[in-house]
Design an enzyme around this catalytic site. Structure first.
Site, PDB file in Angstrom:
ATOM      1  N   LYS A  11       0.833  -1.213   0.000  1.00 21.88           N
ATOM      2  CA  LYS A  11       0.000   0.000   0.000  1.00 21.88           C
ATOM      3  C   LYS A  11       0.860   1.252   0.000  1.00 21.88           C
ATOM      4  O   LYS A  11       2.050   1.209   0.368  1.00 21.88           O
ATOM      5  CB  LYS A  11      -0.933   0.032   1.213  1.00 21.88           C
ATOM      6  CG  LYS A  11      -0.279  -0.015   2.599  1.00 21.88           C
ATOM      7  CD  LYS A  11       0.135   1.314   3.192  1.00 21.88           C
ATOM      8  CE  LYS A  11       0.691   1.176   4.614  1.00 21.88           C
ATOM      9  NZ  LYS A  11       1.606   2.213   5.042  1.00 21.88           N
ATOM     10  N   PRO A  93       9.661  -4.348  -0.147  1.00 22.91           N
ATOM     11  CA  PRO A  93      10.716  -4.027   0.827  1.00 22.91           C
ATOM     12  C   PRO A  93      10.146  -3.924   2.236  1.00 22.91           C
ATOM     13  O   PRO A  93       9.021  -3.438   2.417  1.00 22.91           O
ATOM     14  CB  PRO A  93      11.228  -2.658   0.355  1.00 22.91           C
ATOM     15  CG  PRO A  93      10.859  -2.577  -1.085  1.00 22.91           C
ATOM     16  CD  PRO A  93       9.584  -3.364  -1.234  1.00 22.91           C
ATOM     17  N   MET A  94      10.930  -4.414   3.223  1.00 20.96           N
ATOM     18  CA  MET A  94      10.412  -4.446   4.603  1.00 20.96           C
ATOM     19  C   MET A  94      10.814  -3.187   5.366  1.00 20.96           C
ATOM     20  O   MET A  94      11.824  -2.554   5.044  1.00 20.96           O
ATOM     21  CB  MET A  94      10.960  -5.681   5.316  1.00 20.96           C
ATOM     22  CG  MET A  94      10.366  -6.962   4.737  1.00 20.96           C
ATOM     23  SD  MET A  94      10.732  -8.390   5.747  1.00 20.96           S
ATOM     24  CE  MET A  94      12.490  -8.512   5.568  1.00 20.96           C
ATOM     25  N   ALA A  96       9.457  -0.344   5.347  1.00 20.59           N
ATOM     26  CA  ALA A  96       9.539   0.752   4.378  1.00 20.59           C
ATOM     27  C   ALA A  96       8.268   1.590   4.317  1.00 20.59           C
ATOM     28  O   ALA A  96       8.173   2.522   3.526  1.00 20.59           O
ATOM     29  CB  ALA A  96       9.856   0.173   2.991  1.00 20.59           C
ATOM     30  N   GLY A  99       3.608  -1.497   4.069  1.00 22.22           N
ATOM     31  CA  GLY A  99       2.607  -2.396   4.660  1.00 22.22           C
ATOM     32  C   GLY A  99       2.806  -3.859   4.334  1.00 22.22           C
ATOM     33  O   GLY A  99       1.853  -4.643   4.465  1.00 22.22           O
ATOM     34  N   SER A 102       1.920  -6.279   7.230  1.00 22.95           N
ATOM     35  CA  SER A 102       0.471  -6.199   7.510  1.00 22.95           C
ATOM     36  C   SER A 102      -0.313  -6.890   6.400  1.00 22.95           C
ATOM     37  O   SER A 102      -1.309  -7.580   6.664  1.00 22.95           O
ATOM     38  CB  SER A 102       0.021  -4.738   7.577  1.00 22.95           C
ATOM     39  OG  SER A 102       0.756  -4.043   8.535  1.00 22.95           O
ATOM     40  N   ASP A 135      -2.420  -1.418  10.475  1.00 28.43           N
ATOM     41  CA  ASP A 135      -2.588  -1.381   9.012  1.00 28.43           C
ATOM     42  C   ASP A 135      -3.223  -2.657   8.451  1.00 28.43           C
ATOM     43  O   ASP A 135      -3.538  -2.716   7.270  1.00 28.43           O
ATOM     44  CB  ASP A 135      -1.227  -1.213   8.323  1.00 28.43           C
ATOM     45  CG  ASP A 135      -0.703   0.206   8.435  1.00 28.43           C
ATOM     46  OD1 ASP A 135      -1.464   1.107   8.845  1.00 28.43           O
ATOM     47  OD2 ASP A 135       0.479   0.410   8.098  1.00 28.43           O
TER      48      ASP A 135
HETATM   49  O1  C5P Z   1      -0.366  -1.066  15.268  1.00 32.46           O
HETATM   50  P1  C5P Z   1       1.067  -1.326  15.004  1.00 32.46           P
HETATM   51  O2  C5P Z   1       1.592  -2.529  15.735  1.00 32.46           O
HETATM   52  O3  C5P Z   1       1.424  -1.369  13.555  1.00 32.46           O
HETATM   53  O4  C5P Z   1       1.862  -0.069  15.583  1.00 32.46           O
HETATM   54  C1  C5P Z   1       3.260  -0.053  15.818  1.00 32.46           C
HETATM   55  C2  C5P Z   1       3.592   1.118  16.722  1.00 32.46           C
HETATM   56  O5  C5P Z   1       3.353   2.354  16.046  1.00 32.46           O
HETATM   57  C3  C5P Z   1       2.720   1.192  17.964  1.00 32.46           C
HETATM   58  O6  C5P Z   1       3.263   0.462  19.014  1.00 32.46           O
HETATM   59  C4  C5P Z   1       2.710   2.661  18.266  1.00 32.46           C
HETATM   60  O7  C5P Z   1       3.897   3.036  18.931  1.00 32.46           O
HETATM   61  C5  C5P Z   1       2.762   3.299  16.905  1.00 32.46           C
HETATM   62  N1  C5P Z   1       1.424   3.697  16.394  1.00 32.46           N
HETATM   63  C6  C5P Z   1       0.818   4.833  16.921  1.00 32.46           C
HETATM   64  N2  C5P Z   1      -0.394   5.227  16.410  1.00 32.46           N
HETATM   65  C7  C5P Z   1      -1.004   4.557  15.407  1.00 32.46           C
HETATM   66  C8  C5P Z   1      -0.391   3.397  14.857  1.00 32.46           C
HETATM   67  C9  C5P Z   1       0.824   3.000  15.375  1.00 32.46           C
HETATM   68  O8  C5P Z   1       1.354   5.481  17.830  1.00 32.46           O
HETATM   69  N3  C5P Z   1      -2.166   5.013  14.924  1.00 32.46           N
END
Ligand code: C5P
Length: 311
Positions: A11, A93-94, A96, A99, A102, A135
């Site tokens: 994405k 690519p990771m 990056a 997504g 996800s 995501d």
């Molecule tokens: O949800 P996900 O595991 O991808 O999020 C990784 C980190 O990014 C979370 O631990 C948080 O620190 C941050 N995050 C955030 N606000 C969001 C999404 C992610 O602060 N809306």
């Protein structure tokens, strides 16, 4: 034993606004997600078993594998014991902002239930996806979508024409959590603070106007850019290079480090790609929600009838 091979798309965040920090530690977002044709391929072999066993072979060593976590979560939820083997061919690519992880997790959530012959209610599937990452739910739908809240509350936006774009991997690893921290947002549970109103108004005008060619008329923004560019000037340099080569608009996706630019034609996109070393630049197209569902249905074959893309 049954086997399917499914796509797992990347994405872009065409626009990304980070509002306040919420009491739960996440940030309140407004973003426009768009699936693109850059994809990994995931093969899944499945059989019922006495004990669950999940195996994965991948061209790359992926830490904290979301594919395995996703499969475990789903089998537990369905109360099924199974042997599952994944083979992942990685192209996205990771780390990056594309997504990839996800998308892989969502691919498991979409593909596994039909293999077990069980249906899951859409709201339950979204709940499971959200527990794997902010995501992940977007990839249950694909196309162009408005993301609110953590980024997991999604609303459809009109399908965009299949625009050519160039994605450039800068190869830099940006930690998402660090990128959020660098923004230094205050904690509040107010829905709309005074400072956020102008940001939201600007974002609204973009979402109202978004209909394909309109994309280049608007100042698309990514709130992570200034902080990430400060630490990694090479990423800003890549955006500027895309602009010099004719991309409009060009910017960073997610919290980086990949950048993208939209072009008018596939030829221009390919010519721009040639200005980067091999393996760094990926000419892609937007994948609409319709195409996303249809590519998924094709991959699942007969199992599509019991998937979340059943007509
Ligand atoms: O949800 P996900 O595991 O991808 O999020 C990784 C980190 O990014 C979370 O631990 C948080 O620190 C941050 N995050 C955030 N606000 C969001 C999404 C992610 O602060 N809306």
């Amino acid at each position: 034993m049954v086997r399917v091979t499914v796509p797992s798309f990347a994405k872009l965040n065409l626009d990304l606004r980070v509002l306040h920090k919420r009491p739960d530690g996440y940030h309140e977002l407004r973003t426009i997600f768009q699936t693109i044709s850059l994809r990994d391929t995931l093969s899944i072999e499945f059989d019922f078993a006495k004990q669950s066993q999940i195996e994965i072979c991948s061209s790359l060593n992926i830490p904290d594998n979301l594919i395995v976590r996703s499969a475990k979560l789903l089998l537990d939820y369905l109360k099924i014991k199974a042997w599952v083997r994944f083979s992942l061919s990685k192209r996205i690519p990771m780390g990056a902002g594309l997504g990839g992880g996800s998308s892989n997790a969502a691919a498991v959530l979409i593909a596994l239930p039909p293999l077990t012959g069980k249906r899951i209610r859409p709201a339950e599937l979204v709940r499971l996806a959200e527990s794997l990452g902010s995501d992940v739910p977007f990839f249950l739908y694909g196309g162009t979508a408005l993301g609110c809240g953590r980024g997991s509350e999604l609303y459809p936006l009109p399908d965009q024409p299949s625009r050519p774009a160039l994605v450039v991997s800068t190869g830099i690893h940006v930690s998402t959590a660090d990128a959020y921290r660098a923004l230094g947002r205050d904690v509040t549970n107010a829905l709309t603070s005074q400072a956020e109103s102008p940001i939201l108004r600007e974002f609204q005008t973009i979402t109202w106007a978004i209909n394909g060619s309109g994309l280049d008329q608007f100042p698309l923004k990514n709130d992570f850019e200034s902080a990430v560019f400060r630490n990694h000037p090479e990423i800003l340099a890549a955006v500027r290079k895309l602009r010099r080569l004719g991309a409009k608009p060009a910017g960073m996706t997610g919290s980086g480090s990949a950048v993208f630019g939209l072009f008018q034609t596939a030829e221009e996109t390919r010519a721009a790609a040639a200005k980067w070393p091999a393996g760094r630049a990926f000419p892609v197209r937007f994948v609409s929600r319709r195409q996303y569902a249809s590519l998924w249905r094709r991959a699942l074959g007969r199992a599509a009838a019991v998937s979340c893309f059943a007509r």
